[in-house]
Write a protein that holds these residues in place. Structure first.
Motif, mmCIF file in Angstrom:
data_model
loop_
_atom_site.group_PDB
_atom_site.id
_atom_site.type_symbol
_atom_site.label_atom_id
_atom_site.label_comp_id
_atom_site.label_asym_id
_atom_site.label_seq_id
_atom_site.Cartn_x
_atom_site.Cartn_y
_atom_site.Cartn_z
ATOM 1 N N PHE B 20 0.848 -1.119 0.200
ATOM 2 C CA PHE B 20 -0.087 0.117 0.088
ATOM 3 C C PHE B 20 0.845 1.166 -0.022
ATOM 4 O O PHE B 20 1.730 1.620 0.768
ATOM 5 C CB PHE B 20 -0.812 -0.100 1.126
ATOM 6 N N LEU B 21 0.685 2.150 -0.909
ATOM 7 C CA LEU B 21 1.284 3.568 -1.009
ATOM 8 C C LEU B 21 0.068 4.514 -0.783
ATOM 9 O O LEU B 21 -0.856 4.515 -1.398
ATOM 10 C CB LEU B 21 2.087 3.754 -2.212
ATOM 11 N N GLU B 22 0.407 5.498 0.330
ATOM 12 C CA GLU B 22 -0.343 6.270 0.601
ATOM 13 C C GLU B 22 -0.223 7.971 -0.050
ATOM 14 O O GLU B 22 1.064 8.197 0.277
ATOM 15 C CB GLU B 22 -0.732 6.248 2.086
ATOM 16 N N CYS B 23 -1.031 8.625 -0.150
ATOM 17 C CA CYS B 23 -0.900 9.833 -0.529
ATOM 18 C C CYS B 23 -1.795 10.893 -0.064
ATOM 19 O O CYS B 23 -3.094 10.367 -0.046
ATOM 20 C CB CYS B 23 -0.734 9.861 -2.020
ATOM 21 N N VAL B 24 -1.712 12.005 0.508
ATOM 22 C CA VAL B 24 -2.500 13.006 1.084
ATOM 23 C C VAL B 24 -2.301 14.239 0.379
ATOM 24 O O VAL B 24 -0.944 14.766 0.601
ATOM 25 C CB VAL B 24 -2.313 12.971 2.611
ATOM 26 N N GLN B 25 -3.367 15.213 0.120
ATOM 27 C CA GLN B 25 -3.145 16.544 -0.345
ATOM 28 C C GLN B 25 -3.866 17.347 0.522
ATOM 29 O O GLN B 25 -4.905 16.850 0.840
ATOM 30 C CB GLN B 25 -3.511 16.548 -1.964
ATOM 31 N N ASP B 26 -3.551 18.712 0.750
ATOM 32 C CA ASP B 26 -4.237 19.507 1.662
ATOM 33 C C ASP B 26 -4.918 20.664 0.717
ATOM 34 O O ASP B 26 -5.485 21.860 1.373
ATOM 35 C CB ASP B 26 -3.250 19.868 2.570
ATOM 36 N N MET B 27 -5.058 20.540 -0.522
ATOM 37 C CA MET B 27 -5.672 21.778 -1.263
ATOM 38 C C MET B 27 -7.069 21.510 -1.547
ATOM 39 O O MET B 27 -7.551 22.358 -2.420
ATOM 40 C CB MET B 27 -4.670 22.058 -2.359
ATOM 41 N N ASP B 28 -7.723 20.437 -1.181
ATOM 42 C CA ASP B 28 -9.132 20.194 -1.626
ATOM 43 C C ASP B 28 -9.225 19.899 -2.926
ATOM 44 O O ASP B 28 -10.154 20.264 -3.602
ATOM 45 C CB ASP B 28 -9.979 21.303 -1.090
ATOM 46 N N GLU B 72 -9.177 13.783 0.226
ATOM 47 C CA GLU B 72 -7.901 14.410 0.300
ATOM 48 C C GLU B 72 -6.635 13.051 0.189
ATOM 49 O O GLU B 72 -5.579 13.302 0.189
ATOM 50 C CB GLU B 72 -7.405 14.857 1.838
ATOM 51 N N ARG B 73 -7.149 11.834 0.098
ATOM 52 C CA ARG B 73 -6.310 10.717 0.122
ATOM 53 C C ARG B 73 -6.525 9.622 -0.808
ATOM 54 O O ARG B 73 -7.616 9.484 -1.546
ATOM 55 C CB ARG B 73 -6.594 9.933 1.602
ATOM 56 N N PHE B 74 -5.501 9.398 -1.587
ATOM 57 C CA PHE B 74 -5.353 8.424 -2.800
ATOM 58 C C PHE B 74 -4.444 7.546 -2.561
ATOM 59 O O PHE B 74 -3.252 7.680 -2.297
ATOM 60 C CB PHE B 74 -5.317 9.079 -3.822
ATOM 61 N N SER B 75 -4.886 6.159 -2.784
ATOM 62 C CA SER B 75 -4.030 4.954 -2.120
ATOM 63 C C SER B 75 -3.831 4.069 -3.553
ATOM 64 O O SER B 75 -4.547 4.077 -4.254
ATOM 65 C CB SER B 75 -4.461 4.127 -1.170
ATOM 66 N N LEU B 76 -2.355 3.685 -3.579
ATOM 67 C CA LEU B 76 -2.164 2.917 -4.640
ATOM 68 C C LEU B 76 -1.875 1.405 -4.139
ATOM 69 O O LEU B 76 -1.105 1.421 -3.202
ATOM 70 C CB LEU B 76 -0.836 3.376 -5.485
ATOM 71 N N ILE B 77 -2.448 0.514 -4.666
ATOM 72 C CA ILE B 77 -2.200 -0.920 -4.092
ATOM 73 C C ILE B 77 -1.579 -1.964 -4.988
ATOM 74 O O ILE B 77 -1.857 -1.739 -6.278
ATOM 75 C CB ILE B 77 -3.618 -1.458 -3.658
ATOM 76 N N LEU B 78 -0.625 -2.361 -4.684
ATOM 77 C CA LEU B 78 0.004 -3.543 -5.421
ATOM 78 C C LEU B 78 -0.446 -4.896 -5.123
ATOM 79 O O LEU B 78 -0.095 -5.330 -3.921
ATOM 80 C CB LEU B 78 1.573 -3.455 -5.555
ATOM 81 N N CYS B 91 3.052 10.533 -6.451
ATOM 82 C CA CYS B 91 1.556 11.018 -6.497
ATOM 83 C C CYS B 91 1.297 12.424 -6.737
ATOM 84 O O CYS B 91 2.619 13.277 -6.721
ATOM 85 C CB CYS B 91 0.969 10.793 -4.853
ATOM 86 N N ALA B 92 0.226 12.690 -7.466
ATOM 87 C CA ALA B 92 0.006 14.237 -7.798
ATOM 88 C C ALA B 92 -1.269 14.576 -7.581
ATOM 89 O O ALA B 92 -2.283 13.777 -7.470
ATOM 90 C CB ALA B 92 0.360 14.591 -9.409
ATOM 91 N N SER B 93 -1.785 15.816 -7.556
ATOM 92 C CA SER B 93 -3.025 16.433 -7.288
ATOM 93 C C SER B 93 -3.214 17.669 -8.353
ATOM 94 O O SER B 93 -2.202 18.350 -8.543
ATOM 95 C CB SER B 93 -3.604 16.567 -5.924
#
Lengths: 112, 115
Positions: B20-28, B72-78, B91-93
């Motif tokens: 599991f790779l996790e990504c969080v962004q704070d800009m809505d 705010e959260r987007f996960s990548l799963i292998l 990760c990008a937003s």
């Protein structure tokens, strides 16, 4: 044919030189043009973002877009050793709002 | 400033593991993306999401899945890691269309090694 082509370099220049980085793209529908700087082991950092043909300037950086030739450039004036990084061009705004295409990056080394 | 945070900078896993790779962004931001970056191949889009619980395949989705339960959260799963998934994952937003034509902003990446 790739959507974006970019010379991988490496490009080595002396401090203070003017640097010119270039990309070509294939699809005239692209409307947005970006340059990112990526230091080793870091993510790409947005440098410049333009929507139209012409020039955009930000400090020592100038982005240039020529839509008729499908050619984008980034110029760096008075280059500094801290500019040593990989520079990625990107285009987007075609049919799919969320699809962006990236060049493979040009590695720049500015020697003190 | 836009802040995109990836939970791990370096990760080492074994073949066959679920990763599991996790990504969080704070800009809505409505849109979030997962890329992998390999020498000579540039950035390749794996998946993106344009809203909570919505996703679209990118250019190389095979062997991956994603999850977006919160904005705010987007996960990548292998699903079952393999050695050819050793790579730098980015990760990008970006903001949605109603916010104008916005560029993507990237996190610092997760360097994943599969042994």
């Amino acid at each position: 044919q790739k959507e974006v082509e970019q010379d991988p370099g490496p490009l080595s220049v002396p401090e203070g030189a003017i640097v010119s980085l270039n990309c070509t793209y294939s699809n005239s529908a692209f409307q947005y043009f970006m340059w990112y700087r990526q230091y080793s082991r870091k993510g790409p950092e947005l440098l410049m973002y333009t929507y139209s043909s012409g020039n955009k300037e930000d400090g020592r950086f100038t982005a240039q877009v020529d839509k008729s030739s499908k050619y984008i450039s980034l110029f760096i004036r008075d280059s500094q050793p801290s500019d040593s990084a990989t520079y990625l061009c990107a285009v987007g705004g075609g049919r799919n709002f969320n699809k962006f295409y990236f060049g493979s990056g040009t590695k720049l080394n500015v020697k003190p | 400033d836009v802040k995109v945070t990836q939970s791990s900078r370096y990760l080492v896993k074994r073949t066959g593991e679920k990763v599991f790779l996790e990504c969080v962004q704070d800009m809505d931001h409505e849109n979030m993306f997962w890329y992998r970056q390999d020498p000579g191949l540039g950035l390749r889009l794996i998946y993106f999401s344009y809203d909570v619980k919505m996703k679209e395949k990118g250019d190389i989705p095979e062997g991956y899945s994603v999850s977006r339960e919160k904005k705010e959260r987007f996960s990548l799963i292998l699903e079952s890691a393999s050695t050819n998934q050793t790579s730098m994952y980015l990760c990008a937003s970006r903001g949605g269309a109603r916010k104008g034509n916005q560029p993507q902003h990237f996190g610092d990446g997760t360097r994943l090694s599969i042994l």
